[in-house]
Structures are given as structure tokens and as C-alpha cells.
Design a protein around this motif. Sequence first.
Motif, PDB file in Angstrom:
ATOM      1  N   PHE A  41       0.823  -1.209   0.000  1.00  0.00           N
ATOM      2  CA  PHE A  41       0.000   0.000   0.000  1.00  0.00           C
ATOM      3  C   PHE A  41       0.862   1.266   0.000  1.00  0.00           C
ATOM      4  O   PHE A  41       0.480   2.278  -0.593  1.00  0.00           O
ATOM      5  CB  PHE A  41      -0.947  -0.006   1.198  1.00  0.00           C
ATOM      6  CG  PHE A  41      -2.209  -0.762   0.952  1.00  0.00           C
ATOM      7  CD1 PHE A  41      -3.271  -0.188   0.289  1.00  0.00           C
ATOM      8  CD2 PHE A  41      -2.332  -2.074   1.356  1.00  0.00           C
ATOM      9  CE1 PHE A  41      -4.440  -0.893   0.042  1.00  0.00           C
ATOM     10  CE2 PHE A  41      -3.498  -2.794   1.124  1.00  0.00           C
ATOM     11  CZ  PHE A  41      -4.551  -2.199   0.463  1.00  0.00           C
ATOM     12  N   ALA A  45       0.876   4.221  -2.780  1.00  0.00           N
ATOM     13  CA  ALA A  45       0.723   5.629  -2.430  1.00  0.00           C
ATOM     14  C   ALA A  45       1.728   6.515  -3.163  1.00  0.00           C
ATOM     15  O   ALA A  45       1.404   7.636  -3.570  1.00  0.00           O
ATOM     16  CB  ALA A  45       0.867   5.810  -0.922  1.00  0.00           C
ATOM     17  N   ALA A 196      -6.587   0.338  -7.408  1.00  0.00           N
ATOM     18  CA  ALA A 196      -5.933   0.386  -6.094  1.00  0.00           C
ATOM     19  C   ALA A 196      -5.065   1.630  -5.959  1.00  0.00           C
ATOM     20  O   ALA A 196      -5.049   2.281  -4.899  1.00  0.00           O
ATOM     21  CB  ALA A 196      -5.087  -0.877  -5.896  1.00  0.00           C
ATOM     22  N   LYS A 199      -7.543   4.652  -5.498  1.00  0.00           N
ATOM     23  CA  LYS A 199      -8.206   4.702  -4.198  1.00  0.00           C
ATOM     24  C   LYS A 199      -7.222   4.984  -3.070  1.00  0.00           C
ATOM     25  O   LYS A 199      -7.546   5.711  -2.118  1.00  0.00           O
ATOM     26  CB  LYS A 199      -8.934   3.384  -3.936  1.00  0.00           C
ATOM     27  CG  LYS A 199     -10.064   3.099  -4.929  1.00  0.00           C
ATOM     28  CD  LYS A 199     -11.084   4.207  -4.939  1.00  0.00           C
ATOM     29  CE  LYS A 199     -12.206   3.928  -5.922  1.00  0.00           C
ATOM     30  NZ  LYS A 199     -13.196   5.023  -5.972  1.00  0.00           N
ATOM     31  N   THR A 200      -6.030   4.436  -3.159  1.00  0.00           N
ATOM     32  CA  THR A 200      -5.032   4.716  -2.126  1.00  0.00           C
ATOM     33  C   THR A 200      -4.628   6.184  -2.146  1.00  0.00           C
ATOM     34  O   THR A 200      -4.467   6.819  -1.099  1.00  0.00           O
ATOM     35  CB  THR A 200      -3.803   3.820  -2.329  1.00  0.00           C
ATOM     36  OG1 THR A 200      -4.210   2.451  -2.351  1.00  0.00           O
ATOM     37  CG2 THR A 200      -2.810   4.019  -1.203  1.00  0.00           C
ATOM     38  N   TYR A 203      -7.405   8.147  -0.582  1.00  0.00           N
ATOM     39  CA  TYR A 203      -7.412   7.994   0.874  1.00  0.00           C
ATOM     40  C   TYR A 203      -6.342   8.876   1.518  1.00  0.00           C
ATOM     41  O   TYR A 203      -6.599   9.541   2.530  1.00  0.00           O
ATOM     42  CB  TYR A 203      -7.188   6.528   1.221  1.00  0.00           C
ATOM     43  CG  TYR A 203      -7.045   6.262   2.699  1.00  0.00           C
ATOM     44  CD1 TYR A 203      -8.134   6.371   3.555  1.00  0.00           C
ATOM     45  CD2 TYR A 203      -5.814   5.901   3.239  1.00  0.00           C
ATOM     46  CE1 TYR A 203      -8.000   6.135   4.915  1.00  0.00           C
ATOM     47  CE2 TYR A 203      -5.679   5.655   4.587  1.00  0.00           C
ATOM     48  CZ  TYR A 203      -6.772   5.769   5.427  1.00  0.00           C
ATOM     49  OH  TYR A 203      -6.632   5.532   6.770  1.00  0.00           O
ATOM     50  N   THR A 291     -14.225  11.063   3.639  1.00  0.00           N
ATOM     51  CA  THR A 291     -13.741   9.813   3.061  1.00  0.00           C
ATOM     52  C   THR A 291     -14.678   9.310   1.979  1.00  0.00           C
ATOM     53  O   THR A 291     -14.244   8.770   0.964  1.00  0.00           O
ATOM     54  CB  THR A 291     -13.576   8.755   4.163  1.00  0.00           C
ATOM     55  OG1 THR A 291     -12.720   9.263   5.177  1.00  0.00           O
ATOM     56  CG2 THR A 291     -12.978   7.479   3.605  1.00  0.00           C
ATOM     57  N   VAL A 295     -12.776   8.778  -1.462  1.00  0.00           N
ATOM     58  CA  VAL A 295     -12.594   7.356  -1.759  1.00  0.00           C
ATOM     59  C   VAL A 295     -13.842   6.766  -2.390  1.00  0.00           C
ATOM     60  O   VAL A 295     -13.824   5.651  -2.887  1.00  0.00           O
ATOM     61  CB  VAL A 295     -12.204   6.590  -0.469  1.00  0.00           C
ATOM     62  CG1 VAL A 295     -11.709   5.202  -0.784  1.00  0.00           C
ATOM     63  CG2 VAL A 295     -11.107   7.339   0.277  1.00  0.00           C
ATOM     64  N   ILE A 320      -5.256   0.553   6.637  1.00  0.00           N
ATOM     65  CA  ILE A 320      -5.420   0.168   5.230  1.00  0.00           C
ATOM     66  C   ILE A 320      -6.821  -0.331   4.933  1.00  0.00           C
ATOM     67  O   ILE A 320      -7.092  -0.757   3.800  1.00  0.00           O
ATOM     68  CB  ILE A 320      -4.394  -0.915   4.848  1.00  0.00           C
ATOM     69  CG1 ILE A 320      -4.679  -2.213   5.619  1.00  0.00           C
ATOM     70  CG2 ILE A 320      -2.988  -0.436   5.093  1.00  0.00           C
ATOM     71  CD1 ILE A 320      -3.765  -3.347   5.235  1.00  0.00           C
ATOM     72  N   PRO A 323      -8.850   2.121   2.058  1.00  0.00           N
ATOM     73  CA  PRO A 323      -8.460   1.950   0.648  1.00  0.00           C
ATOM     74  C   PRO A 323      -8.670   0.532   0.140  1.00  0.00           C
ATOM     75  O   PRO A 323      -8.996   0.343  -1.039  1.00  0.00           O
ATOM     76  CB  PRO A 323      -6.969   2.332   0.639  1.00  0.00           C
ATOM     77  CG  PRO A 323      -6.530   2.247   2.042  1.00  0.00           C
ATOM     78  CD  PRO A 323      -7.722   2.578   2.872  1.00  0.00           C
ATOM     79  N   ALA A 326     -12.440   0.224  -0.563  1.00  0.00           N
ATOM     80  CA  ALA A 326     -12.784   1.040  -1.728  1.00  0.00           C
ATOM     81  C   ALA A 326     -12.308   0.390  -3.023  1.00  0.00           C
ATOM     82  O   ALA A 326     -13.015   0.402  -4.038  1.00  0.00           O
ATOM     83  CB  ALA A 326     -12.167   2.435  -1.583  1.00  0.00           C
ATOM     84  N   THR A 327     -11.124  -0.193  -3.002  1.00  0.00           N
ATOM     85  CA  THR A 327     -10.623  -0.892  -4.186  1.00  0.00           C
ATOM     86  C   THR A 327     -11.486  -2.098  -4.517  1.00  0.00           C
ATOM     87  O   THR A 327     -11.852  -2.333  -5.682  1.00  0.00           O
ATOM     88  CB  THR A 327      -9.168  -1.326  -3.948  1.00  0.00           C
ATOM     89  OG1 THR A 327      -8.363  -0.175  -3.658  1.00  0.00           O
ATOM     90  CG2 THR A 327      -8.608  -2.026  -5.174  1.00  0.00           C
TER      91      THR A 327
END
Length: 393
Positions: A41, A45, A196, A199-200, A203, A291, A295, A320, A323, A326-327
Motif C-alpha cells: 500500500f 501511495a 488500487a 483509491k489509495t 485515501y 472519506t 474514496v 489500510i 483503501p 474502496a478498491t
Amino acid sequence: MPAWLPRAMVLALALYACYRLGSWAFDQLIGLLINILISFFLALAIEPAVSRMSARGMRRGLATFLVFLVVMIAGVGFVVLLGSMLAGQIVDMVEGFPKYLDSVINWVNQTFRTDLSRVEVQDSLLHSDWLQKYVQNSATGVLDISTTVLGGLFRLLTIALFSFYFAADGPRLRRALCSVLPPARQAEVLRAWEIAVDKTGGYLYSRGLMALISGIAHYVLLVVLGVPYAPALAVWVGLVSQFVPTIGTYLAGALPMLIAFTVDPWYALWVLGFVVIYQQFENYGLQPKLTSRTVDIHPAVAFGSVIAGTALMGAVGALIAIPAVATLQAFLGAYVKRYDVTDDPRMHGPNRRRGESLLTRLRRSWRAPDGETGTGEAGGGSGTGGREAPESA
């Protein structure tokens, strides 16, 4: 005995042994797997920054190294600044402790009409049994603390190393994963990877925005109270409360309380009350809505995912969870077939039903039976003539 029974017993024992071996191996490697998950993650980012630098002609390894170097310099500088500030405040607090103790004793004597002195209180504290036991336990716990610190540094180094490799060798890792999959599955893997990353990043953006809002709010409070080092303390509160899960709020609020106590002991209570109230506002008002916008998940889902992540993996799961959920939601949304909602009043609630009926009445009032507007002629007369028509009839 049937001929198949011995083979079945051997197979069952072998399966049970494999299960126990796999369970033991998983228990031994759970720490490493969590570190790899955190590293993944973190690599997601910093992927946007590394990709932009790589698109301009820079090698991915050098771009990843520069990003890590900037983050490390900022983190070390912030820690050194706060460490020097905290050390100075602790020295001031120790030097001013007799004055604080005298003020407390005078308040107790005036309130409860006692006759206490600072010398008697200091002697009773220094010769108390609980203080001696605390010193002994602290001396024996120095080795445990050192082991914990060394373990934390090794874990941090492991996470940084895996994150560097994941970010620097991102395309190679994606090619290695896709090489064992058919073309249709390759497109799904690449799509999941892109979701991913998106979304990360969202976040982290929401966390940074909440850190900014929290820092500004606490900065205003510290300036009003006249607490020194208000900008540094505001940055500390904002960053630690948002990016250190579970215990970040308590760590963030402890330092401003300590500095405020050196100014006035009552200021520490004001800071404590403000931290508690603002945390409730952030947990139930600001964080779910912000959020859900960045997200793109429902506030209740965001709140529940944090609780579930904390229950499953502790502080790491809380960090985590959003995210990851959300992913997963965005990826599965492409495979869920959706239909048009029927135009039923029960789908929209009573407010929508009243609004539709009012709109229908307005349309009917402004339209004549033949489809023309009510202001025009209907039945060969004007609006006034239309109203007078029944009288002439």
C-alpha cells in the motif's frame, strides 16, 4: 477390513499433518505478511509521483529513491524539531516543578484548611513504596524497551525495503503477474492495480486534508491560550492523529497538554477537553463524509471497514481498511449487473411522493385538456372568457 480403508486413513493423516504444518507456518510468517501488505500500500501511495518522474525520462529506481529521500528528510527533520522542543519543555517543567507544587499545596491548604508543606510532601513521595517499586520495575524493563525499539527499527527497515522494490519494479512485477494469466485475466489484474492506486491516493488525500483541518483547529486553540510553539504543535497534532492509527489521537494530544501544563495547569484541561470534543466531531462528522467523497464509499461502510480492520489486524488494519474496501468495491462494481429502478413511490419515500404529486398538479393546472397552456385560449375564448363561459351557458 476393506482394501481402501488403510489408504483413506493414511490420506486423512497426511491431510491433517499438512493442515497443521500450514497453520504453524502461517502463524510464524504472519508478521512478514503484514509487513508486505503495508509495503504494497505504501508503494501504491507513491506510485503517482514515481510514474510522473519516470514519464519525464528518469529511471524508476532513481525516482523512487528521490521520493523516499524527500519523505525521510521531512520525517527526520520533524522528529528532531519536536524532540528538541520537547526536551526544552521537560527541562523547564523540572525546574519549575517546586513552583507548581507550592501552588497546588497552597490551593489545598486554602480550600480544605490543611497545613501541608512542600518539604513534607516531597519526603513522603521520595520514601513511598510505590515510587521505589516503580523505579525497580523501570530498571528491569529497560532491556525490554530496548528490544522493542530494535524490533520496531528492523520492521521499519523491512517495510521500507519492500516498498522500494514494489515501487521501483512496479512494471516488472505487473508483467510477472500477467505472464501466468490469459489475456482476459491480464486486463482485470491491470484494472484492479489501477483502481488500487487511485483509491489509495484518494485515501491519502483525505487524510492529508483532515490533518490540515485538525492542525488549523488546534493551532487556533493554542494561540488563544498563549501556548508556545503553537505551529509545531499544530503540525504534530494533525499528522500524528491522522497517520498513526488507533493510538494516534492520544499521542497527538499528549504533547500539547504537556506544553500547556508548563504555562498553566488549567490550560492542559482546556486542551484535553478540546481534543476529546474535536475527535468526536471528526469521527462521526468529518471523516465519514470526507472519506466518502474522496474514496467514493458510503460513510457507514467507511466507519464499519475501520472497525473490521482494527478487529482483524489491529492498527495496521485500521490504516489500510478504507483503501482496501474502496478498491474491492470499485473492482466488483464492474461485475454487478444493475437495473433501472421502477417508478414506484415506495422507492423514493414520502417526501419524494409529495413532491411528485405537487408537480403533477401544477402541470395539470397549467395545461388545458387539448394540450395547450392555460393562459392561451381554450374552447375558443380567453382565460377570462373561459371562466365566464359557465355563466353564459
